[in-house]
Design a protein around this motif. Structure first.
Motif, mmCIF file in Angstrom:
data_model
loop_
_atom_site.group_PDB
_atom_site.id
_atom_site.type_symbol
_atom_site.label_atom_id
_atom_site.label_comp_id
_atom_site.label_asym_id
_atom_site.label_seq_id
_atom_site.Cartn_x
_atom_site.Cartn_y
_atom_site.Cartn_z
ATOM 1 N N GLU A 111 52.421 64.534 17.950
ATOM 2 C CA GLU A 111 53.157 66.009 18.317
ATOM 3 C C GLU A 111 54.352 65.919 19.359
ATOM 4 O O GLU A 111 55.560 66.441 19.062
ATOM 5 C CB GLU A 111 52.216 67.083 19.061
ATOM 6 C CG GLU A 111 51.005 67.412 17.930
ATOM 7 C CD GLU A 111 50.340 68.530 18.388
ATOM 8 O OE1 GLU A 111 50.793 69.555 19.175
ATOM 9 O OE2 GLU A 111 49.025 68.556 18.214
ATOM 10 N N VAL A 112 54.257 64.860 20.243
ATOM 11 C CA VAL A 112 55.586 64.378 20.817
ATOM 12 C C VAL A 112 56.713 63.903 20.091
ATOM 13 O O VAL A 112 57.719 64.554 20.079
ATOM 14 C CB VAL A 112 55.163 63.364 22.119
ATOM 15 C CG1 VAL A 112 56.663 62.973 22.589
ATOM 16 C CG2 VAL A 112 54.234 64.149 22.912
ATOM 17 N N ALA A 113 56.434 63.379 18.929
ATOM 18 C CA ALA A 113 57.445 62.820 18.180
ATOM 19 C C ALA A 113 57.964 63.824 17.330
ATOM 20 O O ALA A 113 59.276 63.857 17.209
ATOM 21 C CB ALA A 113 56.704 61.771 17.036
ATOM 22 N N ARG A 114 57.160 64.979 16.986
ATOM 23 C CA ARG A 114 57.798 65.945 16.255
ATOM 24 C C ARG A 114 58.631 66.928 17.146
ATOM 25 O O ARG A 114 59.451 67.324 17.053
ATOM 26 C CB ARG A 114 56.372 66.840 15.627
ATOM 27 C CG ARG A 114 56.001 66.119 14.454
ATOM 28 C CD ARG A 114 55.262 67.074 13.736
ATOM 29 N NE ARG A 114 53.872 67.374 14.379
ATOM 30 C CZ ARG A 114 52.739 66.734 14.483
ATOM 31 N NH1 ARG A 114 52.792 65.475 13.552
ATOM 32 N NH2 ARG A 114 51.602 67.142 14.816
ATOM 33 N N LEU A 115 58.244 66.804 18.377
ATOM 34 C CA LEU A 115 59.069 67.597 19.588
ATOM 35 C C LEU A 115 60.462 66.931 19.722
ATOM 36 O O LEU A 115 61.414 67.714 19.757
ATOM 37 C CB LEU A 115 58.359 67.587 20.851
ATOM 38 C CG LEU A 115 59.065 68.300 21.971
ATOM 39 C CD1 LEU A 115 59.302 69.809 21.892
ATOM 40 C CD2 LEU A 115 58.320 68.026 23.545
ATOM 41 N N LYS A 116 60.391 65.673 19.625
ATOM 42 C CA LYS A 116 61.705 65.023 19.856
ATOM 43 C C LYS A 116 62.732 65.447 18.400
ATOM 44 O O LYS A 116 64.051 65.299 18.807
ATOM 45 C CB LYS A 116 61.456 63.432 19.758
ATOM 46 C CG LYS A 116 61.059 63.029 21.133
ATOM 47 C CD LYS A 116 60.854 61.409 21.271
ATOM 48 C CE LYS A 116 62.244 60.868 20.846
ATOM 49 N NZ LYS A 116 62.419 59.547 21.299
ATOM 50 N N GLU A 117 62.121 65.720 17.527
ATOM 51 C CA GLU A 117 62.876 65.980 16.412
ATOM 52 C C GLU A 117 63.477 67.281 16.523
ATOM 53 O O GLU A 117 64.559 67.926 15.283
ATOM 54 C CB GLU A 117 62.052 65.797 14.821
ATOM 55 C CG GLU A 117 61.662 64.214 14.756
ATOM 56 C CD GLU A 117 60.921 63.960 13.698
ATOM 57 O OE1 GLU A 117 60.421 64.990 13.007
ATOM 58 O OE2 GLU A 117 60.482 63.096 13.388
ATOM 59 N N THR A 118 63.221 68.223 17.272
ATOM 60 C CA THR A 118 63.670 69.640 17.478
ATOM 61 C C THR A 118 65.241 69.582 18.162
ATOM 62 O O THR A 118 65.508 68.635 18.646
ATOM 63 C CB THR A 118 62.684 70.541 18.314
ATOM 64 O OG1 THR A 118 62.398 70.055 19.488
ATOM 65 C CG2 THR A 118 61.161 70.497 17.651
ATOM 66 N N GLU A 119 65.645 70.916 17.990
ATOM 67 C CA GLU A 119 67.023 70.834 18.600
ATOM 68 C C GLU A 119 66.688 71.087 20.168
ATOM 69 O O GLU A 119 65.741 71.710 20.595
ATOM 70 C CB GLU A 119 67.309 72.528 18.284
ATOM 71 C CG GLU A 119 67.982 72.484 16.847
ATOM 72 C CD GLU A 119 69.111 71.409 16.411
ATOM 73 O OE1 GLU A 119 70.242 71.173 17.314
ATOM 74 O OE2 GLU A 119 69.094 70.700 15.452
ATOM 75 N N GLY A 120 67.660 70.638 21.123
ATOM 76 C CA GLY A 120 67.763 70.569 22.496
ATOM 77 C C GLY A 120 68.137 69.519 22.971
ATOM 78 O O GLY A 120 68.379 68.474 22.180
ATOM 79 N N GLY A 121 68.066 69.115 24.315
ATOM 80 C CA GLY A 121 68.411 68.026 24.989
ATOM 81 C C GLY A 121 67.378 67.183 25.635
ATOM 82 O O GLY A 121 66.337 67.200 24.838
#
Length: 195
Positions: A111-121
């Motif tokens: 789930e952290v890996a998927r969070l990294k793929e989201t928009e943002g800094g």
């Protein structure tokens, strides 16, 4: 992809546990009692707070920080506003504090890996030794911000995992030594094809 940055105070022998005095650890408070304070060494902490767009914490670090940081409005005002993500298999929504901004529970490193793929800094990880090991072992860490203190602690949780994994090449992008012996080291994790 959002960069994931682990930031840590670390002894010269790699211990990151209890720099401020938490958990009754034998050498607790080593950043303040064993090394003279030098404000210049903490410049990176202000920069991190300005640049981060989210905080990622393990359960134990969340439980340690969440009762304290919301009240520290001068030191952690920006952090208090940021979205927080807590990686835990046991926490529930009822365990979260309601005065520390939006908080989401993640159940796995995937789930952290998927969070990294989201928009943002940048996503910043404070403390969270167990989580840091899992993130590093999974190849999810992009950068390390380290303040290395001139003290040997022996026992304690180490910043880096002891897992038998492939070598990870690091690129030193920033370094400074301060009068009190603290060294700032910023390392980018080299892409796997560069190793």
């Amino acid at each position: 992809m959002r960069p994931l940055i682990i930031t840590a105070f670390m002894s010269l022998d790699g211990v990151m546990e209890a720099p401020g005095g938490e958990e009754g650890y034998r050498n607790a408070g080593w950043t303040y009692k064993d090394v003279a304070y030098d404000e210049a060494a903490y410049e990176i902490k202000g920069r991190e707070q300005d640049q981060a767009t989210a905080l990622l914490l393990g359960r134990r670090s969340y439980e340690a920080f969440s009762p304290i940081w919301p009240e520290m409005t001068e030191d952690f005002a920006r952090y208090n506003e940021l979205p927080k993500y807590v990686v835990s298999s046991t926490l529930t929504a009822d365990d979260l504090v309601d005065n520390w901004g939006p908080t989401t529970i993640l159940r796995s490193v995937d789930e952290v890996a998927r969070l990294k793929e989201t928009e943002g800094g940048p996503i910043l990880v404070h403390g969270s030794a167990t989580l840091g090991h899992a993130l590093s072992d999974a190849g999810l860490v992009d950068r390390y911000h380290l303040l290395v203190f001139p003290v040997l602690l022996g026992a304690g949780k180490r910043l880096f995992s002891a897992a038998d994994v492939d070598a990870t090449a690091l690129v030193l992008t920033e370094h400074e030594a301060y009068g009190n012996g603290v060294q700032k080291m910023v390392f980018d994790v080299a892409p796997p094809e560069a190793t």
